[in-house]
Write an enzyme that holds these catalytic residues in place. Sequence first.
Site, PDB file in Angstrom:
ATOM      1  N   MET A  61     -42.423  48.210  -0.816  1.00  0.00           N
ATOM      2  CA  MET A  61     -41.115  48.830  -0.573  1.00  0.00           C
ATOM      3  C   MET A  61     -40.639  48.578   0.845  1.00  0.00           C
ATOM      4  SD  MET A  61     -41.861  52.842   0.146  1.00  0.00           S
ATOM      5  CE  MET A  61     -40.249  52.971   0.911  1.00  0.00           C
ATOM      6  N   CYS A  62     -39.322  48.742   1.025  1.00  0.00           N
ATOM      7  CA  CYS A  62     -38.702  48.676   2.353  1.00  0.00           C
ATOM      8  C   CYS A  62     -37.488  49.599   2.322  1.00  0.00           C
ATOM      9  CB  CYS A  62     -38.335  47.233   2.716  1.00  0.00           C
ATOM     10  SG  CYS A  62     -37.065  46.510   1.669  1.00  0.00           S
ATOM     11  N   ARG A  63     -36.501  49.295   3.103  1.00  0.00           N
ATOM     12  CA  ARG A  63     -35.300  50.141   3.157  1.00  0.00           C
ATOM     13  C   ARG A  63     -34.428  49.935   1.923  1.00  0.00           C
ATOM     14  NH1 ARG A  63     -29.979  49.534   5.453  1.00  0.00           N
ATOM     15  NH2 ARG A  63     -29.128  51.567   5.977  1.00  0.00           N
TER      16      ARG A  63
END
Length: 104
Positions: A61-63
């Site tokens: 995951m990231c932003r």
Amino acid sequence: MKEVTVEDLKRMKENGEDFQLIDVREDFEYQMSNLEGDNIPLSGVVIEADKISKDKPVVIMCRSGKRSAMAVMQLEQQGYENLYNLKGGILAWQQEIDPNISVY
């Protein structure tokens, strides 16, 4: 590329499923808010690949889902086949699961 939605991730967490969550955002982003995954910034994901499981599902995951998609592609080139990109990243988590989580 395989993806999971934030609803899928929430269910996996609630059911106590055996998976690894990797957050590829920078440390300052992770400190602001996180979903309790391991923080390995994108720039070091290949170098620190030994910290990423090959024998259970791994959600990255990231932003917003863009950096995590790059991480998935980089790691798949290293032979990983158990990776899932979190569609929409922590922004989607805020919109659909927890409106109180801090994002920028």
